[in-house]
Write a protein that holds these residues in place. Structure first.
Motif, mmCIF file in Angstrom:
data_model
loop_
_atom_site.group_PDB
_atom_site.id
_atom_site.type_symbol
_atom_site.label_atom_id
_atom_site.label_comp_id
_atom_site.label_asym_id
_atom_site.label_seq_id
_atom_site.Cartn_x
_atom_site.Cartn_y
_atom_site.Cartn_z
ATOM 1 N N ILE A 182 9.100 4.810 -3.442
ATOM 2 C CA ILE A 182 8.792 4.844 -5.108
ATOM 3 C C ILE A 182 8.105 6.448 -5.420
ATOM 4 N N LEU A 183 6.943 6.229 -4.072
ATOM 5 C CA LEU A 183 6.566 7.968 -4.299
ATOM 6 C C LEU A 183 7.122 8.967 -4.310
ATOM 7 N N TRP A 184 8.285 9.107 -3.981
ATOM 8 C CA TRP A 184 9.569 9.809 -4.104
ATOM 9 C C TRP A 184 10.334 10.141 -5.493
ATOM 10 N N ILE A 185 9.849 8.433 -5.618
ATOM 11 C CA ILE A 185 10.341 8.609 -7.562
ATOM 12 C C ILE A 185 9.377 8.858 -8.264
ATOM 13 N N ALA A 186 8.785 8.744 -8.016
ATOM 14 C CA ALA A 186 7.547 9.530 -8.887
ATOM 15 C C ALA A 186 7.235 11.129 -8.926
ATOM 16 N N PRO A 238 0.382 -1.229 -0.003
ATOM 17 C CA PRO A 238 -0.031 -0.184 0.267
ATOM 18 C C PRO A 238 1.095 1.300 -0.299
ATOM 19 N N SER A 239 0.409 2.240 -0.828
ATOM 20 C CA SER A 239 1.384 3.179 -1.052
ATOM 21 C C SER A 239 1.079 4.421 0.306
ATOM 22 N N ALA A 240 0.860 3.900 1.116
ATOM 23 C CA ALA A 240 0.034 5.149 2.629
ATOM 24 C C ALA A 240 1.632 3.878 3.630
ATOM 25 N N LEU A 241 2.028 3.315 3.389
ATOM 26 C CA LEU A 241 2.820 3.085 4.196
ATOM 27 C C LEU A 241 4.335 3.442 3.886
ATOM 28 N N PRO A 242 5.154 4.033 4.829
ATOM 29 C CA PRO A 242 6.563 4.287 4.582
ATOM 30 C C PRO A 242 7.669 4.415 4.037
ATOM 31 N N GLN A 279 8.694 -3.245 10.130
ATOM 32 C CA GLN A 279 8.730 -2.605 10.902
ATOM 33 C C GLN A 279 8.334 -1.974 11.420
ATOM 34 N N PRO A 280 8.537 -1.907 13.506
ATOM 35 C CA PRO A 280 7.739 -1.493 13.836
ATOM 36 C C PRO A 280 6.037 -0.274 13.011
ATOM 37 N N ALA A 281 7.273 0.897 12.541
ATOM 38 C CA ALA A 281 6.748 1.715 11.702
ATOM 39 C C ALA A 281 5.469 1.610 11.959
ATOM 40 N N ILE A 282 5.607 0.751 10.431
ATOM 41 C CA ILE A 282 5.118 0.054 9.464
ATOM 42 C C ILE A 282 4.142 -0.991 9.518
ATOM 43 N N ASP A 283 4.421 -1.614 10.346
ATOM 44 C CA ASP A 283 3.150 -2.624 11.270
ATOM 45 C C ASP A 283 2.471 -2.492 11.627
#
Length: 365
Positions: A55-59, A45-49, A223-227
């Motif tokens: 890839i969103l930063w690259i876009a 999901p694109s909401a994950l850090p 990672q915890p911040a993603i989980d």
């Protein structure tokens, strides 16, 4: 007065004409390059850090750096193709790009998981050293080529260590794993299978519902911040560390071969440079945001952060060596494993001497 050499005069005139041509003929402008548009199907999901910072930063950056000649649009899991179908879809040209993790293809390519993470394997710095300055990248591309996939692969994000899993009950001894239903990734999952757990690999969107209805008793994802964004803490109250199975995790950008070959060399260079920058970006962000999530889990969400005890870590490592021997029956897995092992053996001289000991005093359960 002596007469000038006619050959010399001719060469001077020719040089003068070439100089004029050089200075008055414009170099190809960015707007003369045929534009390329990549439609990138995401496995996460694109909401994950990790996705946002890669890839969103690259876009966002690609059209700025390429002066509009390279544009990227991302599509969340399932919008174009399902996560586990990305490799086939990119290779066939159904979509021209995908953002995923190579371990998702292990059913098709036994060596695939090595290029994403290795149990008890290299941490981020060593992993990138092997990829960029060892034979890692060459073997990574060779893997897809010899398996018949028409894709160009570029490492495009790397994560710091993941957690060792979320469990509904404590795991203190080997017997606690018997009959456990788990979602676990890659080569680490094979270790748990050998220890008596029932292991499956399901996409991120399906993990929480599986935990909630009791289809699985434990899981890992990242990672915890993603989980925390996936809500595991609501159901599984024991979060184990370290993530021995994924001390570093590489995420890949796959591009259809024909699309890649049709891109201008400057577009290719832009994409490769952005992916290398993204490796730095995701690693830095991952290192910066984990402690907040861990603190919140323990102090507000009723989660207990646990460190695997020495007996369990020793068991995991010994079982991992059994998995390596079995997986090495595949010739290409053996090739990659031998190359990585040789690199790590050489690197160990630097590793032993270069780094300070890590702080001790952790509470081992």
């Amino acid at each position: 007065m002596s007469r000038a050499n006619p050959l010399l005069q001719m060469s001077q005139v020719l040089f003068f004409c070439l100089a004029i041509l050089f200075f008055v003929t414009p170099l190809p402008a960015a707007d003369s390059i045929k534009p390329t548009r990549l439609k990138v199907s995401l496995a996460f999901p694109s909401a994950l850090p990790a996705v946002k910072s890669s890839i969103l930063w690259i876009a966002d950056q690609a059209p700025v750096i390429s002066n509009g000649s390279l544009n990227i649009k991302t599509y969340d899991p399932g919008k174009l193709v399902a996560p586990f179908e990305i490799l086939d879809a990119v290779s066939s040209g159904k979509v021209n790009a995908g953002f995923a993790i190579s371990g998702y293809w292990v059913g098709k390519i036994p060596a695939a998981s090595i290029f994403s993470s290795v149990p008890f394997g290299p941490e981020s710095g060593e992993f990138m050293a092997w990829l960029y300055y060892g034979n890692g990248l060459k073997l990574y591309q060779q893997m897809y080529d010899q398996a018949g996939y028409a894709v160009k692969v570029i490492p495009c994000a790397i994560l710091a260590p993941e957690s060792g899993g979320w469990f509904k009950r404590q795991i203190n001894k080997p017997e606690d794993l018997k009959g456990l239903n788990m979602r676990f990734y890659g080569l680490g999952g094979k270790v748990f299978s050998k220890l008596g757990a029932s292991v499956s690999l399901i996409p991120s969107s399906e993990i929480y519902p599986a935990l909630e209805r009791g289809a699985i008793d434990a899981t890992e994802f990242s990672q915890p911040a993603i989980d925390q964004m996936l809500g595991f803490h609501k159901i599984a109250k024991y979060n184990y560390f370290p993530g021995w199975h994924q001390q570093a995790s590489v995420i890949e950008l796959l591009i259809n071969n024909q699309t890649w070959q049709n891109m201008h060399i400057s577009q290719q260079a832009t994409l490769e440079a952005l992916c290398k920058a993204s490796m730095t970006n995701t690693l830095a962000q991952g290192e910066a945001i984990q402690y907040q999530a861990m603190h919140k889990n323990e102090n507000e969400r009723g989660v207990t952060n646990l460190y695997w005890n020495a007996e369990m870590l020793s068991l995991f490592e010994a079982t991992w060596q059994e998995v390596v021997r079995e997986e090495s029956e595949d010739p290409f897995f053996r090739t990659v494993w031998d190359d990585l092992s040789a690199f790590r053996q050489n690197y160990s001289l630097w590793q032993r001497h270069a780094f300070l000991p890590r702080p001790t005093g952790r509470l081992e359960e």
